[in-house]
Design a protein around this motif. Sequence first.
Motif, PDB file in Angstrom:
ATOM      1  N   TYR A 131       0.822  -1.217   0.000  1.00 35.99           N
ATOM      2  CA  TYR A 131       0.000   0.000   0.000  1.00 35.99           C
ATOM      3  C   TYR A 131       0.853   1.262   0.000  1.00 35.99           C
ATOM      4  O   TYR A 131       0.656   2.168   0.804  1.00 35.99           O
ATOM      5  CB  TYR A 131      -0.953  -0.032   1.187  1.00 35.99           C
ATOM      6  CG  TYR A 131      -2.023  -1.095   1.025  1.00 35.99           C
ATOM      7  CD1 TYR A 131      -3.150  -0.853   0.248  1.00 35.99           C
ATOM      8  CD2 TYR A 131      -1.870  -2.352   1.605  1.00 35.99           C
ATOM      9  CE1 TYR A 131      -4.121  -1.824   0.074  1.00 35.99           C
ATOM     10  CE2 TYR A 131      -2.839  -3.334   1.434  1.00 35.99           C
ATOM     11  CZ  TYR A 131      -3.961  -3.064   0.662  1.00 35.99           C
ATOM     12  OH  TYR A 131      -4.912  -4.038   0.479  1.00 35.99           O
ATOM     13  N   GLY A 132       1.808   1.324  -0.912  1.00 36.23           N
ATOM     14  CA  GLY A 132       2.609   2.525  -1.090  1.00 36.23           C
ATOM     15  C   GLY A 132       2.343   3.136  -2.455  1.00 36.23           C
ATOM     16  O   GLY A 132       1.886   2.460  -3.392  1.00 36.23           O
ATOM     17  N   TYR A 133       2.645   4.413  -2.571  1.00 36.16           N
ATOM     18  CA  TYR A 133       2.463   5.130  -3.828  1.00 36.16           C
ATOM     19  C   TYR A 133       3.560   4.731  -4.807  1.00 36.16           C
ATOM     20  O   TYR A 133       4.732   4.695  -4.451  1.00 36.16           O
ATOM     21  CB  TYR A 133       2.517   6.628  -3.575  1.00 36.16           C
ATOM     22  CG  TYR A 133       2.144   7.500  -4.750  1.00 36.16           C
ATOM     23  CD1 TYR A 133       0.829   7.884  -4.956  1.00 36.16           C
ATOM     24  CD2 TYR A 133       3.116   7.962  -5.636  1.00 36.16           C
ATOM     25  CE1 TYR A 133       0.479   8.702  -6.026  1.00 36.16           C
ATOM     26  CE2 TYR A 133       2.785   8.769  -6.709  1.00 36.16           C
ATOM     27  CZ  TYR A 133       1.466   9.141  -6.903  1.00 36.16           C
ATOM     28  OH  TYR A 133       1.130   9.946  -7.963  1.00 36.16           O
ATOM     29  N   PHE A 134       3.167   4.428  -6.052  1.00 39.68           N
ATOM     30  CA  PHE A 134       4.132   4.102  -7.100  1.00 39.68           C
ATOM     31  C   PHE A 134       3.971   5.069  -8.258  1.00 39.68           C
ATOM     32  O   PHE A 134       2.932   5.097  -8.917  1.00 39.68           O
ATOM     33  CB  PHE A 134       3.929   2.664  -7.591  1.00 39.68           C
ATOM     34  CG  PHE A 134       5.028   1.723  -7.194  1.00 39.68           C
ATOM     35  CD1 PHE A 134       6.130   1.543  -8.008  1.00 39.68           C
ATOM     36  CD2 PHE A 134       4.970   1.051  -5.988  1.00 39.68           C
ATOM     37  CE1 PHE A 134       7.158   0.682  -7.636  1.00 39.68           C
ATOM     38  CE2 PHE A 134       5.981   0.188  -5.603  1.00 39.68           C
ATOM     39  CZ  PHE A 134       7.090   0.002  -6.436  1.00 39.68           C
ATOM     40  N   ILE A 135       4.995   5.868  -8.486  1.00 38.66           N
ATOM     41  CA  ILE A 135       4.964   6.826  -9.596  1.00 38.66           C
ATOM     42  C   ILE A 135       4.708   6.098 -10.916  1.00 38.66           C
ATOM     43  O   ILE A 135       3.887   6.519 -11.732  1.00 38.66           O
ATOM     44  CB  ILE A 135       6.288   7.609  -9.654  1.00 38.66           C
ATOM     45  CG1 ILE A 135       6.443   8.490  -8.414  1.00 38.66           C
ATOM     46  CG2 ILE A 135       6.372   8.444 -10.929  1.00 38.66           C
ATOM     47  CD1 ILE A 135       7.821   9.124  -8.254  1.00 38.66           C
ATOM     48  N   GLU A 136       5.425   4.993 -11.120  1.00 39.41           N
ATOM     49  CA  GLU A 136       5.329   4.279 -12.397  1.00 39.41           C
ATOM     50  C   GLU A 136       3.947   3.690 -12.629  1.00 39.41           C
ATOM     51  O   GLU A 136       3.442   3.693 -13.754  1.00 39.41           O
ATOM     52  CB  GLU A 136       6.385   3.182 -12.458  1.00 39.41           C
ATOM     53  CG  GLU A 136       6.508   2.541 -13.821  1.00 39.41           C
ATOM     54  CD  GLU A 136       7.721   1.628 -13.922  1.00 39.41           C
ATOM     55  OE1 GLU A 136       7.847   0.962 -14.972  1.00 39.41           O
ATOM     56  OE2 GLU A 136       8.527   1.571 -12.970  1.00 39.41           O
ATOM     57  N   PHE A 137       3.306   3.193 -11.582  1.00 42.58           N
ATOM     58  CA  PHE A 137       1.950   2.665 -11.739  1.00 42.58           C
ATOM     59  C   PHE A 137       1.001   3.766 -12.214  1.00 42.58           C
ATOM     60  O   PHE A 137       0.189   3.558 -13.125  1.00 42.58           O
ATOM     61  CB  PHE A 137       1.437   2.091 -10.415  1.00 42.58           C
ATOM     62  CG  PHE A 137       2.177   0.862  -9.932  1.00 42.58           C
ATOM     63  CD1 PHE A 137       3.139   0.247 -10.705  1.00 42.58           C
ATOM     64  CD2 PHE A 137       1.887   0.335  -8.680  1.00 42.58           C
ATOM     65  CE1 PHE A 137       3.818  -0.886 -10.250  1.00 42.58           C
ATOM     66  CE2 PHE A 137       2.556  -0.790  -8.206  1.00 42.58           C
ATOM     67  CZ  PHE A 137       3.519  -1.395  -8.989  1.00 42.58           C
ATOM     68  N   GLN A 138       1.085   4.938 -11.570  1.00 44.06           N
ATOM     69  CA  GLN A 138       0.210   6.053 -11.958  1.00 44.06           C
ATOM     70  C   GLN A 138       0.448   6.446 -13.410  1.00 44.06           C
ATOM     71  O   GLN A 138      -0.496   6.704 -14.173  1.00 44.06           O
ATOM     72  CB  GLN A 138       0.464   7.261 -11.047  1.00 44.06           C
ATOM     73  CG  GLN A 138       0.429   6.960  -9.562  1.00 44.06           C
ATOM     74  CD  GLN A 138      -0.883   6.362  -9.098  1.00 44.06           C
ATOM     75  OE1 GLN A 138      -1.959   6.754  -9.561  1.00 44.06           O
ATOM     76  NE2 GLN A 138      -0.809   5.398  -8.191  1.00 44.06           N
ATOM     77  N   PHE A 139       1.705   6.480 -13.801  1.00 40.87           N
ATOM     78  CA  PHE A 139       2.080   6.895 -15.147  1.00 40.87           C
ATOM     79  C   PHE A 139       1.463   5.973 -16.194  1.00 40.87           C
ATOM     80  O   PHE A 139       0.883   6.430 -17.189  1.00 40.87           O
ATOM     81  CB  PHE A 139       3.614   6.912 -15.265  1.00 40.87           C
ATOM     82  CG  PHE A 139       4.120   7.182 -16.649  1.00 40.87           C
ATOM     83  CD1 PHE A 139       4.084   8.468 -17.182  1.00 40.87           C
ATOM     84  CD2 PHE A 139       4.642   6.153 -17.428  1.00 40.87           C
ATOM     85  CE1 PHE A 139       4.559   8.719 -18.466  1.00 40.87           C
ATOM     86  CE2 PHE A 139       5.128   6.387 -18.705  1.00 40.87           C
ATOM     87  CZ  PHE A 139       5.086   7.684 -19.230  1.00 40.87           C
ATOM     88  N   PHE A 140       1.572   4.666 -15.983  1.00 38.09           N
ATOM     89  CA  PHE A 140       1.060   3.751 -17.004  1.00 38.09           C
ATOM     90  C   PHE A 140      -0.463   3.686 -17.025  1.00 38.09           C
ATOM     91  O   PHE A 140      -1.066   3.548 -18.097  1.00 38.09           O
ATOM     92  CB  PHE A 140       1.680   2.358 -16.822  1.00 38.09           C
ATOM     93  CG  PHE A 140       3.020   2.235 -17.494  1.00 38.09           C
ATOM     94  CD1 PHE A 140       3.099   2.113 -18.871  1.00 38.09           C
ATOM     95  CD2 PHE A 140       4.188   2.280 -16.759  1.00 38.09           C
ATOM     96  CE1 PHE A 140       4.333   2.018 -19.515  1.00 38.09           C
ATOM     97  CE2 PHE A 140       5.424   2.184 -17.391  1.00 38.09           C
ATOM     98  CZ  PHE A 140       5.497   2.061 -18.770  1.00 38.09           C
ATOM     99  N   VAL A 141      -1.106   3.798 -15.868  1.00 38.94           N
ATOM    100  CA  VAL A 141      -2.565   3.835 -15.875  1.00 38.94           C
ATOM    101  C   VAL A 141      -3.051   5.100 -16.577  1.00 38.94           C
ATOM    102  O   VAL A 141      -3.996   5.061 -17.380  1.00 38.94           O
ATOM    103  CB  VAL A 141      -3.125   3.742 -14.441  1.00 38.94           C
ATOM    104  CG1 VAL A 141      -4.647   3.881 -14.464  1.00 38.94           C
ATOM    105  CG2 VAL A 141      -2.742   2.410 -13.804  1.00 38.94           C
ATOM    106  N   ASP A 142      -2.401   6.224 -16.313  1.00 38.17           N
ATOM    107  CA  ASP A 142      -2.761   7.477 -16.991  1.00 38.17           C
ATOM    108  C   ASP A 142      -2.598   7.370 -18.503  1.00 38.17           C
ATOM    109  O   ASP A 142      -3.264   8.086 -19.257  1.00 38.17           O
ATOM    110  CB  ASP A 142      -1.891   8.629 -16.484  1.00 38.17           C
ATOM    111  CG  ASP A 142      -2.362   9.166 -15.135  1.00 38.17           C
ATOM    112  OD1 ASP A 142      -3.516   8.901 -14.757  1.00 38.17           O
ATOM    113  OD2 ASP A 142      -1.568   9.852 -14.462  1.00 38.17           O
ATOM    114  N   ASN A 143      -1.694   6.488 -18.936  1.00 42.84           N
ATOM    115  CA  ASN A 143      -1.440   6.351 -20.373  1.00 42.84           C
ATOM    116  C   ASN A 143      -2.174   5.171 -21.005  1.00 42.84           C
ATOM    117  O   ASN A 143      -1.792   4.707 -22.076  1.00 42.84           O
ATOM    118  CB  ASN A 143       0.069   6.238 -20.616  1.00 42.84           C
ATOM    119  CG  ASN A 143       0.758   7.594 -20.588  1.00 42.84           C
ATOM    120  OD1 ASN A 143       0.737   8.335 -21.571  1.00 42.84           O
ATOM    121  ND2 ASN A 143       1.352   7.925 -19.456  1.00 42.84           N
ATOM    122  N   GLY A 144      -3.221   4.697 -20.324  1.00 42.68           N
ATOM    123  CA  GLY A 144      -4.124   3.745 -20.950  1.00 42.68           C
ATOM    124  C   GLY A 144      -3.841   2.285 -20.712  1.00 42.68           C
ATOM    125  O   GLY A 144      -4.406   1.423 -21.403  1.00 42.68           O
TER     126      GLY A 144
END
Length: 591
Positions: A378-391
């Motif tokens: 349950y930690g924040y992942f920059i890379e996860f957010q980036f790829f979800v934002d990109n579809g």
Amino acid sequence: MKPEDYYYSIKLVPEITIENGKLFHVETWIEEDKYKSSIYLNLKRITFQGNESSPKFNNDKLYFIRNEEAKSSLLEAQLYGEPKVIFTFSGKISKYEFHNKGILVIAEENTDKTLPFRAEKIKYRFDSRGLLRARQSLYLFDGKDLRRLVTGNFDVTDLATNGNRVVISATKDGDDYGLGNLYEVNIETGELNRITKEDGTVQAIAMNSEGKIAFLGHRKGLTPWASLEIMLPEEGKSYMCGKTCGNKVLTDLFDGVKDRIVFEKDLILSLGQEGGTSHIYQISDNKVDKVTSGNIMVRGFDYSNSELAYFYSTPEKPVILKYRDIEYDPNPNIKGYTPERITVNSNGVEVEGWSIIKDPNAPTILFIHGGPHMAYGYGYFIEFQFFVDNGFNVIYANPRGSQGYGEEFAKACVGDWGGKDFEDLMNFVNTVKERYSLKGKFGITGGSYGGFMTNWIVTKTSMFSAAISERSISNLVSMCGTSDIGFWFNAIESGIADPWSTEGIEKLMKMSPIYYVKNVKTPTMLIHGEEDYRCPIEQAEQFYVALKMQGVPTTLVRYQGDSHEHARRGKPKNMIDRLKTKLEWFSKYLL
């Protein structure tokens, strides 16, 4: 958003301390391709040069470290006053504590890196430090001079004092293998008296005002999978916080948080991990009690005079600082995606994982953590957010070998890399695919051991349409002679006694992805830091050349100046380019 927006928009908290009702914390951020940090008092910024850290409050004065390119300085200031330099050190100061006879300092000297280097120990270089031309030593500043107290071809790793007694942790008796022990230091002569008897690891130490000591670690020798405990070596006591003391839940935040424990009077506080969460635990009266709760990952804390302050991360928030009735969010405009927790029955073993599904028709990327004895959670992942934002859909799990589920679970991959852990990941992917009726293509990526598993999986199945393997392992034999820890880590993790015996080499090769590289059909990108001493870049070079020779689409991306930490604490411009490069590869083969 552009890749740089994900890094340049975030402020993080790596340190916190409270003293007499005063809350000090450090914030770090990226600016003009450089890491910056400043100190805050009661949530107001009080230092402004952008390279200040390690605040301590002593005798009504603020102390802190100012790190510059080739030197570190310890400064003293009245609150809100102009600081003055107490002393400057040619090198890096990592910690300091106050003693009746001065200030104790752990630091490492600068050396001339252009001179020839002579290796005389098995461990002669270390990731993120390079060739070990100098070691971390203990110094005493008496008000005039900085005197070296403890030094040698080993590292002083931590320090605790009550102003009279001095105890350090050091690798003096186990340096090649990274084993640590506690030693009492004679403040006059620097003479050491070993306290711990059995071999093991020491992550952090603490001392109360009476001179009692506790440490976070274990006494189980070379066992990377071992659960950590809070140990009182002079009293013969030990305590477990959750499934393991400390915190092995990963994130890609660039805060550089370190393990610590607090020992005040008869109360000890430590982090403890259970599954994908980490929380604060307190130990008193021979009991262990959980202090915090919820689906969060506590990253750091301080406790003083019955007051507690801490900071934590969630999948939605990089960091929240909590003190009294205050919840401070340095990133009010950031709101990450909330994952759904999934448990999978993998051949009779429950495996925990998470998914962020944006669109069942979109491609899905499986992320694999490193270690192997680390964990997602349950930690924040920059890379996860980036790829979800990109579809893209994002999925991730903790297969056997992960920490936080008990020592037996963590040890389950030892001697079997690519066995039960591979089964767990494939069962997880198939369960997620069926549950969400996913119709898009699948990609796979991971770093370190996660890079090993990425390489391994593309030799075993063609279900993934694209792969990106980072700071990876392809040949466990060559890594034994090139990695800073490979000569012992690979052997133990592979379940062999001697990596250079005929039997040892044969098993290491058969556990290596390069052995099966002729099976690969998946387009595979390899990303590596050129100064990675943990999984040296030759690991990526071997796999790249092998794939190239058999016509598999592949690219090798090399980042100059970056170590094994290239995805978490690399050069900012490289981290930005890394996200851009990964997006291009997955977009080409998955969309």
